[in-house]
Design an enzyme around this catalytic site. Sequence first.
Site, PDB file in Angstrom:
ATOM      1  N   ARG A  91      -5.408  13.920  31.537  1.00 58.57           N
ATOM      2  CA  ARG A  91      -6.012  12.580  31.603  1.00 58.57           C
ATOM      3  C   ARG A  91      -5.391  11.799  32.757  1.00 58.57           C
ATOM      4  O   ARG A  91      -4.161  11.753  32.881  1.00 58.57           O
ATOM      5  CB  ARG A  91      -5.761  11.868  30.282  1.00 58.57           C
ATOM      6  N   ARG A 127      -0.511   2.577  28.129  1.00 57.27           N
ATOM      7  CA  ARG A 127      -1.469   3.548  28.681  1.00 57.27           C
ATOM      8  C   ARG A 127      -2.259   2.931  29.835  1.00 57.27           C
ATOM      9  O   ARG A 127      -2.084   1.763  30.177  1.00 57.27           O
ATOM     10  CB  ARG A 127      -2.446   3.971  27.582  1.00 57.27           C
ATOM     11  N   LYS A 174       1.753   4.682  20.871  1.00 58.12           N
ATOM     12  CA  LYS A 174       0.938   4.329  22.036  1.00 58.12           C
ATOM     13  C   LYS A 174       0.685   2.821  22.086  1.00 58.12           C
ATOM     14  O   LYS A 174       0.703   2.137  21.055  1.00 58.12           O
ATOM     15  CB  LYS A 174      -0.382   5.076  21.991  1.00 58.12           C
ATOM     16  N   LYS A 182      -1.916  -0.025  24.167  1.00 56.35           N
ATOM     17  CA  LYS A 182      -3.089  -0.102  25.045  1.00 56.35           C
ATOM     18  C   LYS A 182      -3.382  -1.534  25.463  1.00 56.35           C
ATOM     19  O   LYS A 182      -3.413  -2.437  24.620  1.00 56.35           O
ATOM     20  CB  LYS A 182      -4.290   0.479  24.321  1.00 56.35           C
ATOM     21  N   CYS A 208     -17.163  10.227  20.728  1.00 53.07           N
ATOM     22  CA  CYS A 208     -15.907  10.795  21.218  1.00 53.07           C
ATOM     23  C   CYS A 208     -16.101  12.282  21.497  1.00 53.07           C
ATOM     24  O   CYS A 208     -17.107  12.874  21.107  1.00 53.07           O
ATOM     25  CB  CYS A 208     -14.809  10.596  20.181  1.00 53.07           C
ATOM     26  N   CYS A 225     -10.957  18.917  20.791  1.00 50.34           N
ATOM     27  CA  CYS A 225     -10.029  18.033  20.084  1.00 50.34           C
ATOM     28  C   CYS A 225      -9.467  18.716  18.843  1.00 50.34           C
ATOM     29  O   CYS A 225     -10.215  19.111  17.940  1.00 50.34           O
ATOM     30  CB  CYS A 225     -10.713  16.728  19.689  1.00 50.34           C
ATOM     31  N   CYS A 252     -13.431  12.088  13.690  1.00 56.86           N
ATOM     32  CA  CYS A 252     -12.391  11.831  12.687  1.00 56.86           C
ATOM     33  C   CYS A 252     -12.076  10.341  12.717  1.00 56.86           C
ATOM     34  O   CYS A 252     -12.563   9.617  13.586  1.00 56.86           O
ATOM     35  CB  CYS A 252     -11.139  12.677  12.991  1.00 56.86           C
ATOM     36  N   CYS A 276     -11.735   7.167  18.386  1.00 56.15           N
ATOM     37  CA  CYS A 276     -11.679   7.180  19.849  1.00 56.15           C
ATOM     38  C   CYS A 276     -12.907   6.576  20.524  1.00 56.15           C
ATOM     39  O   CYS A 276     -12.834   6.190  21.692  1.00 56.15           O
ATOM     40  CB  CYS A 276     -11.442   8.601  20.356  1.00 56.15           C
TER      41      CYS A 276
HETATM   42 FE1  SRM Z   1      -8.231   9.004  21.322  1.00 57.78          FE
HETATM   43  C1  SRM Z   1      -6.047  11.120  19.910  1.00 57.78           C
HETATM   44  C2  SRM Z   1      -9.657  11.532  22.937  1.00 57.78           C
HETATM   45  C3  SRM Z   1      -9.827   6.766  23.244  1.00 57.78           C
HETATM   46  C4  SRM Z   1      -7.500   6.522  19.089  1.00 57.78           C
HETATM   47  N1  SRM Z   1      -7.860  10.975  21.433  1.00 57.78           N
HETATM   48  C5  SRM Z   1      -6.851  11.643  20.750  1.00 57.78           C
HETATM   49  C6  SRM Z   1      -6.784  13.100  21.230  1.00 57.78           C
HETATM   50  C7  SRM Z   1      -5.808  13.167  22.363  1.00 57.78           C
HETATM   51  C8  SRM Z   1      -6.497  14.151  20.151  1.00 57.78           C
HETATM   52  C9  SRM Z   1      -5.069  14.546  19.920  1.00 57.78           C
HETATM   53  O1  SRM Z   1      -4.187  13.693  19.742  1.00 57.78           O
HETATM   54  O2  SRM Z   1      -4.847  15.748  19.872  1.00 57.78           O
HETATM   55  C10 SRM Z   1      -8.250  13.267  21.735  1.00 57.78           C
HETATM   56  C11 SRM Z   1      -8.467  14.321  22.811  1.00 57.78           C
HETATM   57  C12 SRM Z   1      -9.835  14.916  22.673  1.00 57.78           C
HETATM   58  C13 SRM Z   1     -10.237  15.736  23.820  1.00 57.78           C
HETATM   59  O3  SRM Z   1     -10.451  16.952  23.624  1.00 57.78           O
HETATM   60  O4  SRM Z   1     -10.390  15.219  24.918  1.00 57.78           O
HETATM   61  C14 SRM Z   1      -8.611  11.843  22.063  1.00 57.78           C
HETATM   62  N2  SRM Z   1      -9.394   9.129  22.877  1.00 57.78           N
HETATM   63  C15 SRM Z   1      -9.970  10.259  23.346  1.00 57.78           C
HETATM   64  C16 SRM Z   1     -11.039   9.967  24.376  1.00 57.78           C
HETATM   65  C17 SRM Z   1     -11.126  11.014  25.472  1.00 57.78           C
HETATM   66  C18 SRM Z   1     -12.380   9.798  23.651  1.00 57.78           C
HETATM   67  C19 SRM Z   1     -13.612   9.842  24.493  1.00 57.78           C
HETATM   68  O5  SRM Z   1     -14.536  10.507  24.010  1.00 57.78           O
HETATM   69  O6  SRM Z   1     -13.692   9.237  25.549  1.00 57.78           O
HETATM   70  C20 SRM Z   1     -10.570   8.579  24.838  1.00 57.78           C
HETATM   71  C21 SRM Z   1      -9.586   8.637  25.960  1.00 57.78           C
HETATM   72  C22 SRM Z   1      -9.155   7.268  26.351  1.00 57.78           C
HETATM   73  C23 SRM Z   1      -8.302   7.204  27.568  1.00 57.78           C
HETATM   74  O7  SRM Z   1      -8.841   7.376  28.657  1.00 57.78           O
HETATM   75  O8  SRM Z   1      -7.115   6.936  27.441  1.00 57.78           O
HETATM   76  C24 SRM Z   1      -9.875   8.087  23.577  1.00 57.78           C
HETATM   77  N3  SRM Z   1      -8.496   6.994  21.222  1.00 57.78           N
HETATM   78  C25 SRM Z   1      -9.311   6.281  22.056  1.00 57.78           C
HETATM   79  C26 SRM Z   1      -9.585   5.005  21.504  1.00 57.78           C
HETATM   80  C27 SRM Z   1     -10.501   3.946  22.103  1.00 57.78           C
HETATM   81  C28 SRM Z   1      -9.762   2.894  22.867  1.00 57.78           C
HETATM   82  O9  SRM Z   1      -8.546   2.970  23.026  1.00 57.78           O
HETATM   83  O10 SRM Z   1     -10.427   1.987  23.325  1.00 57.78           O
HETATM   84  C29 SRM Z   1      -8.927   4.950  20.281  1.00 57.78           C
HETATM   85  C30 SRM Z   1      -9.007   3.794  19.260  1.00 57.78           C
HETATM   86  C31 SRM Z   1      -8.199   2.604  19.634  1.00 57.78           C
HETATM   87  C32 SRM Z   1      -6.796   2.747  19.160  1.00 57.78           C
HETATM   88  O11 SRM Z   1      -5.994   3.322  19.880  1.00 57.78           O
HETATM   89  O12 SRM Z   1      -6.499   2.322  18.040  1.00 57.78           O
HETATM   90  C33 SRM Z   1      -8.234   6.202  20.120  1.00 57.78           C
HETATM   91  N4  SRM Z   1      -6.892   8.831  19.739  1.00 57.78           N
HETATM   92  C34 SRM Z   1      -6.803   7.758  18.912  1.00 57.78           C
HETATM   93  C35 SRM Z   1      -5.883   8.075  17.860  1.00 57.78           C
HETATM   94  C36 SRM Z   1      -5.487   7.143  16.675  1.00 57.78           C
HETATM   95  C37 SRM Z   1      -4.420   6.200  17.052  1.00 57.78           C
HETATM   96  C38 SRM Z   1      -3.926   5.398  15.881  1.00 57.78           C
HETATM   97  O13 SRM Z   1      -3.392   4.322  16.084  1.00 57.78           O
HETATM   98  O14 SRM Z   1      -4.026   5.861  14.740  1.00 57.78           O
HETATM   99  C39 SRM Z   1      -5.456   9.400  18.091  1.00 57.78           C
HETATM  100  C40 SRM Z   1      -4.468  10.209  17.231  1.00 57.78           C
HETATM  101  C41 SRM Z   1      -3.066   9.768  17.395  1.00 57.78           C
HETATM  102  O15 SRM Z   1      -2.683   9.007  18.258  1.00 57.78           O
HETATM  103  O16 SRM Z   1      -2.280  10.224  16.555  1.00 57.78           O
HETATM  104  C42 SRM Z   1      -6.127   9.844  19.266  1.00 57.78           C
HETATM  105 FE1  SF4 Z   2     -10.687  13.746  18.359  1.00 58.14          FE
HETATM  106 FE2  SF4 Z   2     -10.870  12.108  16.304  1.00 58.14          FE
HETATM  107 FE3  SF4 Z   2     -10.504  11.146  18.752  1.00 58.14          FE
HETATM  108 FE4  SF4 Z   2     -12.802  12.167  18.136  1.00 58.14          FE
HETATM  109  S1  SF4 Z   2     -11.891  10.379  17.162  1.00 58.14           S
HETATM  110  S2  SF4 Z   2     -11.641  12.614  20.019  1.00 58.14           S
HETATM  111  S3  SF4 Z   2     -12.273  13.783  16.761  1.00 58.14           S
HETATM  112  S4  SF4 Z   2      -9.061  12.363  17.648  1.00 58.14           S
END
Ligand code: SRM
Ligand code: SF4
Length: 606
Positions: free
Chosen positions: A106, A175, A241, A243, A462, A468, A507, A511
Amino acid sequence: MDDHSPRADAPAPTGRVYETPPTERPITDAEAARAANLAANEHIKIASGYLRGTLADGLLKHATGAISEDDGQLVKFHGMYLQDDRDIRAERTKKKLDKAYSFMIRLRIAGGVVTPKQWLILDDIARTYAGNALRATTRQTFQYHGVIKSNLKRTMAAIDAALLDTIAACGDVNRNVMAATNPAQVGAHREALKLAKDISDSLLPKTSAWREIWLDGERVVGGEDAAEIEPIYGRTYLPRKFKTVVAVPPSNEVDIFAHDLGFIAILDKKNKLTGWNVTVGGGMGMTHGETDTFPRTADVMCFVKPEDALKAAEAVMTVQRDWGNRKNRKNARLKYTIERYGLAAFRAEVEKRVGKKLADPKPFTFTGNGDRYGWVEGEDGRHHLTLYVPSGRIKDVEGGPQFLSGFRRIAEVHEGDFRLTGNQNVIIANVPAAKKAEIDALVAEYGLTNGAGALRRNALACVALPTCGLALAESERYLPDLVSELEESLASHGLQDEDITIRSTGCPNGCARPFISEIGLVGRGPERYHLYLGAAFDGSRLSKLYREDVQASEIRGILDPLFADFAKNRQPGEHFGDFVIRAGHVAKTTNGPDFHARTGALKPAA
Ligand code: SRM
Ligand code: SF4
């Protein structure tokens, strides 16, 4: 349209007992090393020597495409995740083969702006190392999928050649900082982008580990003094994290209420910046069945003058560094810190660190959290074209749009810049009038024309399967089909042009920010989703669980009667998310802790 002055529906603080905030930074290095009850990741950070771990050695182990478990945590701080292809996992296990490992990388691109020259390098990398695809994310940056271990250093060197990096794109740090793209509001965009870049730079980890490991850089010697090596983060970085986003009303395209820290531009009548409202404590992630985890919309905490914005960002982040929960990662985000100690105590500590009392927030209004598609002309006469990219996947589709090749051709002739949006779309920005026709011709030649219906252009999914590791259900590969079904249903009620936001995630990590979408689908298991309704169109109010664990095949049947009722009984200008609450289909969510209360359909929809 909600007027936030500050948040109209903020929960009343009366009667709520908050914990007493810690008086000093809770863990010193020595204490942390001794504390057995800290989350495992805290120990990994402490032992890592400022994010080095055994990564450099691990890269040399050719017998496996993976890295060690601890390094797997550390590599996130370098912008990477170890993944495997889940489509073939079972088959490989049956054949007693190792998983098909590869890495997701990323980038850090503050404000999502890249030059055509950078685009061309990023395209080359996609073609050489990453399966001919770039993936625009929901946070305005690019990801590569499928980079194998032996190509990691080459890929990173190429990213460096584009004058970009991946530092802190993941991990327990600040981030990638998002900023409003606002093509039409040139001045405001410039201010928002500048603040995003300044915050990104000033809150960047200072360790030289990234350059050393990926670019064979020199180890910068400076002893083991945390204050010298990581003056802001120290050895343990953040509890989780963090943001940050910068928004410019009336568009809430960056979804400010979903982020830990946000800045809302307050402009005067001449569109000049007077300062920023500061938002804190938003977040989406939760765990199914664990009600002490929940999404939360950010509070609008205060107003800062432009010259205090950077200080305020650092103060908010360091209070979270010191007050955040380091024992339980599920309760470690800033949203829980604010729930635990209360907004008043949090603000007082931020003011102490900024060194002055901060003003109360100023009024502002958001109108939506989507993108404006098509051409717009900016205040300065330059033109900007927003193109819809399904789930941000920039690749050539067989028999369909040629996104990778098309954007490459555009980058070869484009003189302005590209902007990624928080809705996974791409803006071809700063096009002089004389160049518009040429860009239009390329857009048509490569099939990049929008042509998406109203629901589709407001849809966000997502990544989920197959890359993922946390996905419970499909998302990116499923939502387009569901949208086709729902568009039929909407059209049958005359609602084909209605802007309704719909988002799906595989899930509950959220995201694609499904809990602030008018229709939200959250994966429960293969082909099963929780269905959420009732969020605000401008992203300022959370939704509510409407139906639990529904089969994918049932979703159209559940929503169709609600669309019928909406078509018949809505008030002028009323959005779907507001309607389902007013019509009594689902209860309103006031904020985070209220998210799990009064769930379920309140009355039969038919
Ligand atoms: Fe996310 C984890 C993809 C935006 C909340 N996110 C992941 C992981 C890295 C899975 C992992 O930990 O193994 C995913 C990788 C999937 C893949 O194969 O690419 C993943 N997140 C994404 C992306 C690529 C989704 C997309 O379809 O675009 C986004 C990348 C953003 C970036 O450029 O940095 C992405 N993730 C978000 C957002 C949206 C936002 O920030 O506006 C959220 C919700 C907001 C937030 O953070 O609360 C988000 N991602 C999470 C979480 C839950 C965090 C939490 O507080 O519980 C995880 C899991 C974790 O951190 O444990 C996670
Ligand atoms: Fe993976 Fe869940 Fe984030 Fe979708 S919402 S990219 S399934 S961690």
